[in-house]
Design an enzyme around this catalytic site. Structure first.
Site, mmCIF file in Angstrom:
data_model
loop_
_atom_site.group_PDB
_atom_site.id
_atom_site.type_symbol
_atom_site.label_atom_id
_atom_site.label_comp_id
_atom_site.label_asym_id
_atom_site.label_seq_id
_atom_site.Cartn_x
_atom_site.Cartn_y
_atom_site.Cartn_z
ATOM 1 N N ASP A 82 1.141 -0.851 0.246
ATOM 2 C CA ASP A 82 -0.181 -0.176 -0.395
ATOM 3 C C ASP A 82 1.037 1.501 0.127
ATOM 4 O O ASP A 82 1.851 0.984 0.438
ATOM 5 C CB ASP A 82 -1.002 -0.046 1.436
ATOM 6 C CG ASP A 82 -1.717 1.624 1.151
ATOM 7 O OD1 ASP A 82 -2.305 1.125 0.355
ATOM 8 O OD2 ASP A 82 -1.970 2.044 2.139
ATOM 9 N N ASP A 105 -7.627 -2.389 3.686
ATOM 10 C CA ASP A 105 -6.394 -3.005 3.370
ATOM 11 C C ASP A 105 -6.071 -4.372 3.926
ATOM 12 O O ASP A 105 -5.909 -5.669 3.439
ATOM 13 C CB ASP A 105 -4.742 -2.716 3.715
ATOM 14 C CG ASP A 105 -4.275 -1.074 3.455
ATOM 15 O OD1 ASP A 105 -4.971 -1.405 1.921
ATOM 16 O OD2 ASP A 105 -3.587 -0.879 3.773
ATOM 17 N N ASP A 137 -1.597 -0.248 6.320
ATOM 18 C CA ASP A 137 -2.406 -0.387 7.440
ATOM 19 C C ASP A 137 -3.638 0.279 7.276
ATOM 20 O O ASP A 137 -3.595 0.916 8.681
ATOM 21 C CB ASP A 137 -1.272 0.590 7.164
ATOM 22 C CG ASP A 137 -1.921 2.744 7.014
ATOM 23 O OD1 ASP A 137 -2.094 2.260 5.629
ATOM 24 O OD2 ASP A 137 -1.343 3.815 7.422
#
Length: 715
Positions: free
Chosen positions: A401, A607, A603
């Site tokens: 990410d 996700d 985080d």
């Protein structure tokens, strides 16, 4: 690592949105009782009952195992004292203490063992119970009929017993299963955290515009709802009236709220940050995007890992081989051996099972894992799922990410540009001619706002040591920005839409940044560029990960221009922009189907589905609780340098486990032909059961000593 199940194992039950799972809230219902449990005979994970039912068995097993160990090993520590005790009394005491450990505390394993036999699906449970059962059966036989044993199988102190092996292995395996079930129970915590994003009450408006608070599960598609500042959006729908800015970071991961006007759609669980608006419900209950994310996490957590556990793969071959050798030994001694043939056949067949008893095999993985967990904690890597370390070692692709993982996760001022042609007509803050003057005016106007961009502008002014003059008449219009009077000057600060023509000075603006325009007394005075800056350690960590053989691909909900700029700057192997939570999980699975072992690092709440679906999920310790619940590893400081250390640690751990498995099998495997009586036709020598115990001890000592080397491994 503890014995694991095969692909036939019933999986644990997970909550479903709107359902009545005993461990979580329903999507719209009241919270379930915290202490509610499934029925005692309901399988939760790995074909075993809930860990709260295993816990009493463990404590009873531990209570009885300690005195068994003292009685069995006491002679080595205090021989003078134990030689004065009656050996038969000690033997009967061990029998009395071990029996409840094996049959009651170990009952779930015996049932699991029988399932593996019935389904012809051998695994670590098969090996564990076969070994402990053989040791127990032999020891009971020795207590009852020890005087009939051949002289070659007796010592000066009588017939050796192995009750302590049965009790100790059963107790250790129980502890391992409890710890493993607790790790997998974190899935329910992740689901609960997701469900908690949906408010339990909605503000419904009737035809006359009167507002009534109603339970969320009574909201229907077409209802009109009011959402106030600071509240989470209750259902999916479109704005009917009003404007606001909505924090959609749970979906996109991006920290900057999105302006919403009449007709724009919003999703359940997102946060309304500023204005009040009315919402027409379109998708409710199990149909909302939040409910779909919950289901994605459930399905990913319930699916089988793409890599089988090493100990199970070894057991699949070792168990049938040992069983076949034991049967062959019994048959050979029964038909060809000396009298008493049955006694010789039985004892030599049992000796084969005892020397194959998985004491060291049971230690081979958990000792390495426990040592690695401690080493990882010192290096800023928290291991939440012990199997994640094993799987991480073979990873080939890192999907990562952007926001909060590669970057800081919050906007910062990266550029201040004064508009061309602006001149300062005199004293006072009327027309800023420098970047600092422009930033001072903007920060003063934004000082009363809680918007993330406003906080970033104020923080930039303070970092530069600028003194902010007082502002009056502050007002904010969602989607258009703020305005305030700074002295006699009217200052307006608002976001510039992507693609809009921006007058600016000679200084180039960042194409991937969020642009904020500053207007002074009706004239455009300049532009402030804000961006989510890359962490200082990210570039070096990416290069090292690539050197270690991982292909690094960024996956982000941000726009293409921003994603391309970050990927180019870091030299990534690829990127995907504008990705939804569901698409992130799809990308993980697409890489899996190509034969890749995927690590996903992120985080945010958005996700969580991808973290759960990946071979290994890695969460930033600075991220959301949902992400950390869904991940197998957590990087404490959210620093990618710790991800490099995690790769080194996982590879060192897997090497150590393989070495331990060698030690576990080497001594025992060497003794198997001797236990079967291979030397008897040539020397008349039979393997004394005491030597089987020595082989077990040597392999265990080797395994533990080797595992402890992980404490000093360089990361």
């Amino acid at each position: 690592m503890t014995p694991s199940s095969s692909h036939h194992d019933p999986r644990r039950h997970a909550p479903t949105p709107g359902g009545g799972h005993t461990h979580a809230h329903g999507m719209h219902g009241a919270p379930a009782a915290a202490d509610s449990l499934p029925p005692p005979d309901e399988k939760v994970y790995m074909g075993l009952p809930h860990e709260r039912y295993l816990r009493p068995r463990f404590w009873v097993a531990l209570l009885f195992t300690v005195p068994v160990l003292v009685l069995a090993m006491g002679e080595m520590v205090a021989p003078a004292f134990f030689h004065r005790l009656d050996a038969r009394v000690l033997a009967w005491a061990q029998l009395a203490l071990t029996t409840p450990v094996f049959f009651w505390a170990g009952a779930p394993f015996i049932r699991r063992w029988w399932t593996s036999i019935r389904e012809r699906d051998t695994n670590m449970f098969t090996l564990t119970v076969t070994g402990t059962g053989a040791a127990y059966a032999y020891s009971v036989f020795a207590v009852l009929l020890g005087d009939r044993f051949p002289a070659a199988l007796r010592t000066a102190h009588g017939v050796p017993l192995y009750f302590e092996a049965t009790a100790f292995i059963t107790t250790i395996v129980l502890l391992g299963q409890i710890l493993e079930q607790r790790a997998h129970a974190r899935t329910d915590e992740a689901i609960r955290a997701l469900l908690d994003l949906a408010p339990k009450i909605a503000h419904r408006l009737d035809v006359g515009g009167h507002e009534t608070d109603v339970p969320l599960d009574s909201v229907l598609a077409g209802d009109c709802l009011r959402v106030r500042p600071g509240e989470h959006v209750p259902v999916d729908g479109a704005l009917a009236e009003g404007t606001s800015e909505v924090d959609e970071s749970m979906l996109t991961g991006e920290p900057v709220p999105v302006a919403k006007r009449a007709g724009d759609r919003v999703s359940a669980g997102t946060l309304n940050t500023t204005g009040t608006f009315t919402l027409r419900a379109e998708r409710v209950g199990r149909d909302t995007l939040l409910a779909q994310i919950v289901r994605l996490v459930e399905e990913a957590q319930n699916s089988e890992a793409p890599i089988a556990r090493l100990a199970d793969r070894v057991s699949a071959f070792f168990v049938p081989a040992v069983a076949a050798l034991a049967l062959l030994t019994f048959g050979a001694w029964f038909f060809l051996g000396p009298e008493p043939r049955f006694i010789h056949a039985l004892l030599n067949a049992v000796a084969v099972l005892i020397i194959a008893c998985p004491c060291a095999l049971g230690l081979a993985t958990p000792v390495s894992i426990v040592t690695a967990i401690g080493r990882g904690a010192h290096a800023g890597v928290l291991v939440k799922d012990d199997a994640a370390l094993e799987r991480h070692a073979g990873a080939t692709t890192l999907l990562i990410d952007k926001t909060g993982t590669l970057t800081e996760g919050q906007p910062r001022v990266v550029d201040v540009s004064v508009a061309a042609g602006v001149a300062d007509p005199g004293p006072g803050p009327t027309a800023p001619a420098t970047a600092d003057a422009l930033l001072t005016l903007a920060a003063a106007a934004e000082s009363s706002s809680e918007h993330p961009l406003a906080r970033a502008i104020v923080a930039a002014a303070r970092e530069r040591g600028l003194t902010l003059p007082p502002a009056t008449g502050f007002s904010a219009e969602p989607g258009f920005g703020v305005q305030a009077r700074v002295g006699r000057t009217l200052v307006k600060v608002g976001r510039i839409e992507p693609g809009a023509t921006v007058p600016h000075g000679d200084k180039p603006l960042h194409s991937s940044a969020t642009l904020v325009g500053v207007t002074v007394d009706g004239r455009h005075a300049g532009t402030i560029a804000l961006a989510d800056t890359i962490k200082s350690t990210t570039a070096a960590a990416i290069r090292e990960l690539q050197r270690l053989g991982l292909r690094v691909v960024m996956v982000t909900g941000d726009r293409e221009e921003t994603a391309r700029a970050v990927a180019t700057e870091l030299g990534l192997d690829g990127h995907h922009a504008g990705v939804t939570p569901a698409r992130k999980q799809e990308l993980v699975r697409e890489h899996h189907t190509r034969g890749e072992r995927v690590v996903f690092a992120g985080d945010g709440l958005n996700d969580a589905p991808a973290l759960a679906a990946a071979t290994v999920g890695i969460a930033m310790g600075t991220g959301t609780d949902v992400a950390m619940h869904s991940a197998g590893l957590v990087l404490v400081k959210g620093d990618l340098a710790a991800l490099v250390r995690a790769v080194h640690l996982s590879r060192a751990t897997l090497r150590n486990i393989k070495q331990n498995l060698f030690f576990a099998f080497f001594y025992n495997g060497l003794g198997l032909p001797l236990a079967a009586g291979a030397l008897y036709p040539f020397t008349g020598w039979l393997l004394n059961p005491m030597f089987a115990g020595v082989a077990m001890s040597l392999s265990s000592i080797s395994v533990v000593s080797n595992a402890l080397r992980l404490r000093r491994v360089r990361l």
